[in-house]
Design a protein around this motif. Structure first.
Motif, PDB file in Angstrom:
ATOM      1  N   VAL A 138     -11.471  34.612  -0.903  1.00  0.00           N
ATOM      2  CA  VAL A 138     -12.682  34.280  -1.743  1.00  0.00           C
ATOM      3  C   VAL A 138     -13.628  33.330  -0.871  1.00  0.00           C
ATOM      4  CG1 VAL A 138     -13.518  33.035  -3.708  1.00  0.00           C
ATOM      5  CG2 VAL A 138     -11.133  34.255  -3.912  1.00  0.00           C
ATOM      6  N   SER A 139     -14.487  34.011  -0.420  1.00  0.00           N
ATOM      7  CA  SER A 139     -15.433  33.191   0.444  1.00  0.00           C
ATOM      8  C   SER A 139     -16.617  32.475   0.086  1.00  0.00           C
ATOM      9  CB  SER A 139     -15.882  34.271   1.611  1.00  0.00           C
ATOM     10  OG  SER A 139     -16.543  35.335   1.133  1.00  0.00           O
ATOM     11  N   ARG A 177     -16.208  27.204  -9.004  1.00  0.00           N
ATOM     12  CA  ARG A 177     -16.003  27.667 -10.117  1.00  0.00           C
ATOM     13  C   ARG A 177     -15.328  28.964 -10.354  1.00  0.00           C
ATOM     14  NH1 ARG A 177     -17.079  26.725 -15.532  1.00  0.00           N
ATOM     15  NH2 ARG A 177     -16.192  24.707 -14.639  1.00  0.00           N
ATOM     16  N   ILE A 178     -15.390  29.905  -9.303  1.00  0.00           N
ATOM     17  CA  ILE A 178     -14.578  31.128  -9.176  1.00  0.00           C
ATOM     18  C   ILE A 178     -13.335  30.978  -8.989  1.00  0.00           C
ATOM     19  CG2 ILE A 178     -14.331  33.095  -7.774  1.00  0.00           C
ATOM     20  CD1 ILE A 178     -17.260  33.299  -7.390  1.00  0.00           C
ATOM     21  N   ARG A 179     -12.992  29.798  -8.251  1.00  0.00           N
ATOM     22  CA  ARG A 179     -11.541  29.728  -8.257  1.00  0.00           C
ATOM     23  C   ARG A 179     -10.820  28.906  -9.294  1.00  0.00           C
ATOM     24  NH1 ARG A 179     -13.679  28.496  -2.880  1.00  0.00           N
ATOM     25  NH2 ARG A 179     -12.773  29.818  -1.300  1.00  0.00           N
ATOM     26  N   GLU A 180     -11.640  28.163  -9.623  1.00  0.00           N
ATOM     27  CA  GLU A 180     -11.333  27.250 -11.079  1.00  0.00           C
ATOM     28  C   GLU A 180     -10.795  28.324 -12.140  1.00  0.00           C
ATOM     29  OE1 GLU A 180     -13.633  23.225 -10.619  1.00  0.00           O
ATOM     30  OE2 GLU A 180     -14.310  24.607 -11.831  1.00  0.00           O
ATOM     31  N   VAL A 197      -8.144  33.376  -7.116  1.00  0.00           N
ATOM     32  CA  VAL A 197      -7.720  32.983  -5.974  1.00  0.00           C
ATOM     33  C   VAL A 197      -6.632  33.937  -5.273  1.00  0.00           C
ATOM     34  CG1 VAL A 197      -7.510  30.576  -6.591  1.00  0.00           C
ATOM     35  CG2 VAL A 197      -5.522  32.053  -6.980  1.00  0.00           C
ATOM     36  N   PRO A 198      -6.681  33.993  -4.060  1.00  0.00           N
ATOM     37  CA  PRO A 198      -5.779  34.922  -3.343  1.00  0.00           C
ATOM     38  C   PRO A 198      -4.441  35.265  -4.214  1.00  0.00           C
ATOM     39  CG  PRO A 198      -6.575  33.454  -1.737  1.00  0.00           C
ATOM     40  CD  PRO A 198      -7.160  32.962  -3.063  1.00  0.00           C
ATOM     41  N   ASP A 199      -4.159  36.515  -3.827  1.00  0.00           N
ATOM     42  CA  ASP A 199      -2.811  37.208  -4.597  1.00  0.00           C
ATOM     43  C   ASP A 199      -2.995  37.570  -5.763  1.00  0.00           C
ATOM     44  OD1 ASP A 199      -2.006  37.116  -1.862  1.00  0.00           O
ATOM     45  OD2 ASP A 199      -0.810  35.181  -2.151  1.00  0.00           O
ATOM     46  N   VAL A 200      -3.994  37.269  -6.466  1.00  0.00           N
ATOM     47  CA  VAL A 200      -4.023  37.535  -8.066  1.00  0.00           C
ATOM     48  C   VAL A 200      -4.285  39.032  -8.198  1.00  0.00           C
ATOM     49  CG1 VAL A 200      -5.322  37.052  -9.939  1.00  0.00           C
ATOM     50  CG2 VAL A 200      -4.482  35.267  -8.683  1.00  0.00           C
ATOM     51  N   GLN A 201      -3.706  39.741  -9.083  1.00  0.00           N
ATOM     52  CA  GLN A 201      -3.981  41.089  -9.421  1.00  0.00           C
ATOM     53  C   GLN A 201      -5.166  41.056 -10.446  1.00  0.00           C
ATOM     54  OE1 GLN A 201      -2.348  44.111 -10.548  1.00  0.00           O
ATOM     55  NE2 GLN A 201      -0.323  43.848  -9.717  1.00  0.00           N
ATOM     56  N   GLU A 246     -11.540  22.782  -0.618  1.00  0.00           N
ATOM     57  CA  GLU A 246     -11.524  22.867  -2.143  1.00  0.00           C
ATOM     58  C   GLU A 246     -10.948  24.297  -2.421  1.00  0.00           C
ATOM     59  OE1 GLU A 246     -15.706  22.524  -1.331  1.00  0.00           O
ATOM     60  OE2 GLU A 246     -16.259  24.224  -2.929  1.00  0.00           O
ATOM     61  N   GLY A 247     -10.893  25.236  -1.617  1.00  0.00           N
ATOM     62  CA  GLY A 247     -10.384  26.702  -2.106  1.00  0.00           C
ATOM     63  C   GLY A 247      -8.798  26.418  -1.731  1.00  0.00           C
ATOM     64  N   ILE A 248      -8.477  25.753  -0.745  1.00  0.00           N
ATOM     65  CA  ILE A 248      -6.970  25.229  -0.529  1.00  0.00           C
ATOM     66  C   ILE A 248      -6.295  24.669  -1.904  1.00  0.00           C
ATOM     67  CG2 ILE A 248      -5.386  24.147   1.001  1.00  0.00           C
ATOM     68  CD1 ILE A 248      -7.014  24.821   3.329  1.00  0.00           C
TER      69      ILE A 248
END
Ligand code: GDP
Ligand code: MG
Lengths: 81, 792
Positions: free
Chosen positions: A21-22, A30-33, A37-41, B252-254
């Motif tokens: 996710v860059s 917000r996208i991560r929240e 996040v990586p490894d999610v299907q 923040e990503g980590i």
């Protein structure tokens, strides 16, 4: 054959695994929240009438995001070669 | 004395917070706004085991960063008010994402209880959550619930009382984010500890975490100590550079990754899935309702249905209220003698307040319809499908509802439309929507348009109405585009929105939703609107005619009477003013007896004026041709009719003069210099001033200004005819006037509503903005029209 593409390029009903996710700043956070996040299907549930936004299914819920945002997410998909 | 426990309900949107809140507090609840923002604050209380439990329903949030207004409000509340316990409502059927917020409460350290809601939904999806394991692993009490059917609410209250008896120390949990981040956190924490001036309300490690996460609000707070702030910034940059080099990720990503990792570690051990995720019912429904082809068609049908439902069903109650206020006016009219007090109470207060209360059924049904859409989860789908179109104009998918309600298919109302903008999250998008909503063709503009169209475009009524509907949409969207690229410019808010699963709403929930919003409207709007209607009434009444002017009209009336009495046709039958009064009364009764369908008029028929009255009525009916036996009285009757007509004309002229003399009239005259460039004279201007009260007033005021007396907006044919033949009026003027009325100002009830949803600043701005827009559009249309030779 596995291939890494942008989320925008995914087709309807296609599955994939998030690799990166860059997105930065508020939007990135917000996208991560929301659980991207990586490894999610993920699985593309559908697209709005004008092909944007896109609705994806992840974990146990459905999330919609605009293509602009989907551009910042790289997904590993199974491509028939 | 009963001890008090203060708890805050928190949780993701749609996790069942409001349902839980209602289940806990029942009817004992209040609504306010958080200071300075339009986020609703609901609070209530319940007695449990000798404690008074005071509950605040925090806005729904996914996280505790400063991403949205709701998150800031929720966070500030927790830190400033320090409730004894936070109850985090967690959706068991969507555990991972819901726990993300719970993790942040743990990091903040506030005493926490997890209310594991929707276990019924989880079960049907084949997910089994082991509460004990979850509680052990997460380190907080977990209470399973089905809030919707009141299951587990008592257990939750027991648990609240139990936890509240412990001390209320905050114990921030330390979660590891990998070496790089942890090291940075330690360093920042040290800097914060050394900075004496910084706010000590927040736990230090939490502040450090927010700094690394790049939280705008906390970073701003840190600037309170410039030196430390600079130092922290330095550490942040170093770590960021390092993680970018090694992991290609921002801190923040980590951090987010690790939180989800932490959650995954817990759910792996506490959640069993019997069925691997498959399409649930909600997803299947979405295959149809958000289908790319039929989805929009269904949406249009549903939106249209809601629109029809709201306006159809509220028609009758609105009518009843109208009848009621008409009746009240009649009663009051009888009690108060003619004069200013009479006019104030009848035209000012009853019409004004009646106008507001008249909207209540409409608003109630509209809120009901919206509550259904929201509770079902359909609103989010509408936003999703329309987002691409509206985004181009700087609006949001959800803006469409407000536009439709305001009259998108012509015939809505901007007041509920303005209130419907609450569903928009981003403040700029909301204000933009709020400001353009009054351009829609609401039900009050239609009679005005109808009158003007009948006068000048009688041959293509339907087509004209369609044209004006299209034009109002174009203006609204165009104005939104302008606003969003100037005053309300802002970064496009990302559209990262959840499509909540479809759920059948509960009747109780729907009623609470609807009533809350309706009551707020009645309560707050009522007071201000009363004041403004009195003001507007005064503007259209004072200063009125001077004594001299009134005398002038009085003299004319006397003269008219004299010339009737001295006319040779009267032949001495009516000799003096008293006779005239008697004749008038008999005539009134005669006409009345016909209206009421009464065959036998009783003793009044004995009066010598009875045959005269009969003759007058018959002449009026036949348009001057004599019939019947009472031919004897024809000359007298004709003279009397002539007298009556003259008297009426004097009255109308006086009304017109009085209106011109009022403040509104003077404004109208003053504005003539400007409005002559768009073809309006002072009479139109006065009507436009009156239209600020309510658009349908334009018709009746034009009637007075053109000496036609009160014109019923429902029956405006005489006015149409008058205007068609009036010099200075032509199709171009009418067309321009329709455009102007479409755009010029929201009616004042709408202005008040705008104020309530934003601020006085935006309410005033909307008046100015709309006026300028209306003038410029009218100017362009009128002048181009003139140049093309259409102004005849
Ligand atoms: N099946 C089920 N539905 C629930 C439960 N709790 C709430 N709901 C429904 O979930 C929807 C959202 O609830 P609401 O209280 O408005 O959520 P909020 O956004 O957190 O305030 C409503 O339709 C509720 O009726 C529950 O325990 N089980
Ligand atoms: Mg709620």
């Amino acid at each position: 054959m596995k291939k890494i593409i942008k989320m925008r390029e995914m087709k309807e009903n296609q599955r994939g695994i998030i690799k990166k996710v860059s997105a930065r700043g508020n939007m990135g956070r917000r996208i991560r929240e929301m659980g991207l996040v990586p490894d999610v299907q993920i699985w593309v549930q559908g697209r709005a009438p004008l092909k944007d936004p896109v609705a994806i299914k992840l974990r146990d819920f459905t999330l919609t995001l605009r293509n602009q945002e989907a551009d910042n997410i790289l997904v590993e998909v199974e491509e028939p070669s | 004395m009963m001890r008090k426990i203060r708890i805050a309900l928190s949780g993701n949107p749609n996790s069942g917070k409001t349902t839980t809140f209602n289940a806990i507090t029942g009817a004992r609840q209040h609504i306010a706004n958080y200071p300075g923002v339009t986020v609703e604050k609901k609070y209530g209380s319940v007695n449990h085991k000798g404690y008074e439990v005071e509950v605040v329903d925090l806005p729904g949030t996914y996280s505790l960063t400063a991403y949205s207004l709701e998150e800031i409000v929720a966070r500030n509340f927790l830190v400033n008010e320090r409730p004894d316990v936070v109850v985090d409502i967690v959706d068991a059927s969507n555990l991972d994402r819901n726990l993300y917020l719970a993790v942040q409460f743990k990091e903040l350290g506030i005493p926490l209880i997890i209310a594991l809601n929707m276990v019924d939904v989880a079960k049907t999806r084949g997910t089994k959550v082991d509460e004990e394991a979850l509680s052990d692993l997460f380190g907080v009490p977990v209470v399973p619930m089905v809030a919707r059917s009141n299951k587990g609410i008592q257990d939750l209250l027991d648990k609240i009382v139990e936890v509240a008896q412990e001390d209320h120390e905050w114990r921030p949990e330390i979660i590891t984010y990998g070496n790089d981040i942890d090291e940075g956190l330690n360093k920042i924490e040290d800097v914060i500890k050394k900075a004496p001036t910084l706010d000590k309300k927040y736990p230090e490690r939490w502040l450090a975490l927010k700094c690394l996460e790049g939280d705008d609000q906390i970073m701003e707070l840190m600037k309170g100590d410039l030196e430390s702030s600079r130092e922290i910034e330095g550490i942040r940059k170093r770590i960021s550079k390092h993680t970018m080099n090694t992991l290609e990720e921002e801190p923040e990503g980590i951090i987010a990754d690790h939180r989800y990792g932490y959650i995954a570690g817990i759910t792996k051990k506490s959640v069993k899935r019997e069925i691997e995720s498959r399409l649930n019912l909600s997803d299947k429904v979405d295959k149809v309702l958000t289908n790319r082809v039929i989805g929009p068609v269904i949406m249009l049908l549903i939106l249209y249905g809601i629109y029809e439902f709201t306006f159809r069903i509220s028609e009758a109650p609105v009518g009843w209220l109208e009848v009621f206020f008409g009746w009240l006016k009649g009663i009051v009219s009888g009690l108060i003698p003619d004069g200013y007090l009479h006019s104030l109470v009848v035209s000012g207060i009853i019409d004004g307040v009646g106008g507001v209360l008249g909207f209540v059924p409409l608003i109630m049904f509209m809120f009901f319809a919206i509550a259904i859409m929201e509770d079902f989860g359909y609103m989010a789908r509408v936003a999703y499908m329309l987002d691409r179109v509206l985004r181009w104009f700087g609006l949001h998918g959800s803006s469409v509802m407000a536009l439709l309600i305001s009259g998108g298919i012509s015939g809505g109302c901007a007041v509920p439309g303005v209130m419907a903008t609450r569903t928009l999250r981003d403040p700029k998008e909301r204000i933009a929507t709020l400001l353009v909503v009054p351009f829609m063709n609401c039900g009050a503009k239609l009679p005005v348009f109808g009158m003007l169209i009948a006068a000048f475009f009688a041959r293509d009524r339907a087509r004209m109405l369609f044209v004006f509907t299209i034009l109002s949409w174009s203006f609204a969207l165009f104005a939104a585009k302008i606003l969003r690229s100037t005053m309300l410019r802002g970064p496009k808010t990302p559209f990262v929105m959840e499509l909540p699963p479809y759920r059948v709403p509960t009747i109780k929930g729907l009623f609470i939703h609807t009533w809350e919003r309706t009551w707020q409207y009645i309560k707050k709007a009522g007071t201000i609107i009363l004041g403004v209607s009195i003001l507007l009434w005064a503007m259209m009444t004072f200063p009125g005619l001077s004594g001299e002017e009134r005398q002038f009209y009085e003299d004319q009336r006397v003269e008219n009477r004299m010339s009737f009495l001295t006319s040779p046709d009267v032949k001495g039958l009516v000799q003096n003013e008293k006779d005239m009064k008697d004749l008038e009364e008999v005539l009134g009764r005669y006409e009345g007896s016909f209206k009421d369908g009464m065959e036998n008029p009783g003793s009044i028929a004995e009066s010598p004026f009875w045959p005269v009255a009969e003759q007058i009525v018959s002449l009026k009916k036949s348009g001057g041709r004599a019939q019947g036996e009472t031919v004897l009285y024809i000359p007298l009757a004709l003279a009397y009719i002539d007298y009556g007509e003259k008297n009426g004309a004097i009255g109308l002229e006086e009304q017109q003069a009085a209106l011109r003399g009022t403040i509104a009239g003077r404004i109208g005259l003053l504005m003539e210099g400007i409005t002559s460039t768009i073809g309006f004279d002072y009479r139109t201007n006065i009507a436009l001033v009156g239209g600020f009260l309510a658009k349908e007033v334009i018709v009746s005021t034009l009637g007075t200004a053109y000496s036609l007396g009160e014109v019923d907006p429902e029956d405006s044919i005489p006015l149409s005819e008058k205007l068609r033949n009036e010099p200075g009026w032509n199709p171009l003027v009418a067309f321009t006037l329709i455009l102007f009325i479409m755009l010029y100002v929201p009616c004042f009830i709408t202005v008040i509503s705008i104020k309530r949803e934003s601020s006085w600043k935006w309410a005033c701005f909307s008046i100015a903005f709309n006026l300028v827009m209306a003038y410029l559009v009218s100017l362009a249309v009128y002048q181009v029209g003139l140049a093309l030779g259409l102004g005849t």
